[in-house]
Design an enzyme around this catalytic site. Sequence first.
Site, PDB file in Angstrom:
ATOM      1  N   PHE A 153       0.727  -1.193   0.058  1.00  0.00           N
ATOM      2  CA  PHE A 153      -0.088  -0.142  -0.001  1.00  0.00           C
ATOM      3  C   PHE A 153       0.906   1.403   0.087  1.00  0.00           C
ATOM      4  CE2 PHE A 153      -3.544   2.563   1.561  1.00  0.00           C
ATOM      5  CZ  PHE A 153      -4.561   2.244   0.767  1.00  0.00           C
ATOM      6  N   GLU A 154       2.117   1.141   0.503  1.00  0.00           N
ATOM      7  CA  GLU A 154       2.879   2.324   0.526  1.00  0.00           C
ATOM      8  C   GLU A 154       3.852   2.548  -0.534  1.00  0.00           C
ATOM      9  OE1 GLU A 154       1.486   1.419   4.427  1.00  0.00           O
ATOM     10  OE2 GLU A 154       2.579   0.019   3.248  1.00  0.00           O
TER      11      GLU A 154
ATOM     12  N   VAL B 296       0.460  -9.114  -1.714  1.00  0.00           N
ATOM     13  CA  VAL B 296      -0.730  -8.803  -0.964  1.00  0.00           C
ATOM     14  C   VAL B 296      -1.434 -10.041  -0.684  1.00  0.00           C
ATOM     15  CG1 VAL B 296      -2.632  -7.471  -1.029  1.00  0.00           C
ATOM     16  CG2 VAL B 296      -0.532  -6.583  -2.261  1.00  0.00           C
ATOM     17  N   VAL B 297      -1.873 -10.354   0.663  1.00  0.00           N
ATOM     18  CA  VAL B 297      -2.236 -11.670   1.059  1.00  0.00           C
ATOM     19  C   VAL B 297      -3.313 -11.173   1.722  1.00  0.00           C
ATOM     20  CG1 VAL B 297      -0.427 -13.254   0.640  1.00  0.00           C
ATOM     21  CG2 VAL B 297      -0.941 -11.972   3.060  1.00  0.00           C
TER      22      VAL B 297
ATOM     23  N   ARG C 142      -9.329  -5.708   2.580  1.00  0.00           N
ATOM     24  CA  ARG C 142      -9.255  -7.040   1.682  1.00  0.00           C
ATOM     25  C   ARG C 142      -8.246  -6.944   0.491  1.00  0.00           C
ATOM     26  NH1 ARG C 142     -12.766 -10.593   0.711  1.00  0.00           N
ATOM     27  NH2 ARG C 142     -12.961 -10.477  -1.328  1.00  0.00           N
TER      28      ARG C 142
ATOM     29  N   HIS D 173       3.512 -23.476   0.324  1.00  0.00           N
ATOM     30  CA  HIS D 173       3.224 -22.283  -0.407  1.00  0.00           C
ATOM     31  C   HIS D 173       4.458 -21.283  -0.259  1.00  0.00           C
ATOM     32  CE1 HIS D 173      -1.316 -21.671  -0.880  1.00  0.00           C
ATOM     33  NE2 HIS D 173      -1.205 -23.086  -0.976  1.00  0.00           N
TER      34      HIS D 173
END
Length: 185
Positions: A77-78, A101-102, A108, A147
């Site tokens: 987001f930054e 992004v998880v 969300r 994963h």
Amino acid sequence: MNQMLQDPIEVKDSQEITDRPPVRVHPRFAKPQRVAFVQSSWHREVVEECRLAFLEEIEARNIARAQIDLFEVAGSFEIPLHAQLLAKTRRYTAIVAAGLVVDGGIYRHEFVADTVIKALMDVQLRTEVPVFSAVLTPQQFHESAAHFEFFRKHFATKGIEVAEACANTLLSLERLRGQVAAGIV
């Protein structure tokens, strides 16, 4: 010429042949390029695979490691704000963003990923500095060894792909800007 075809061909040991990757020759830039690589620190052990693969591939494409500046931010987001500030300096010919992004937290993951991608596109269009995204949002991500290993490999592939896209775009823009300056376009 017939004589050359009839000479015995030296056969190399098959192991020796497979050990050598094919030599790739990439075009050189007319002007020096400088790239900013902005990486989120969330799941650093996964995202850093993108950075490492990017650095190796971009060097193979004639942009020296010394011409790549690395930046780390808290999360994906930054990234857009950092990309915008870096683009405004006019120091960089390209900016690359990498993040994972998880699901989790107050947002969300689809919202965060969409917001980041749209903001990066806005930065690119406002500043005319190309911005490349390796910000990924898997549908299913579980904090398991399987994963993490899968996404490490996936991010290594994305690092190569984003380096290829970055170099090819910079070459294309270099040609286009030269044509515009010459009045051809």
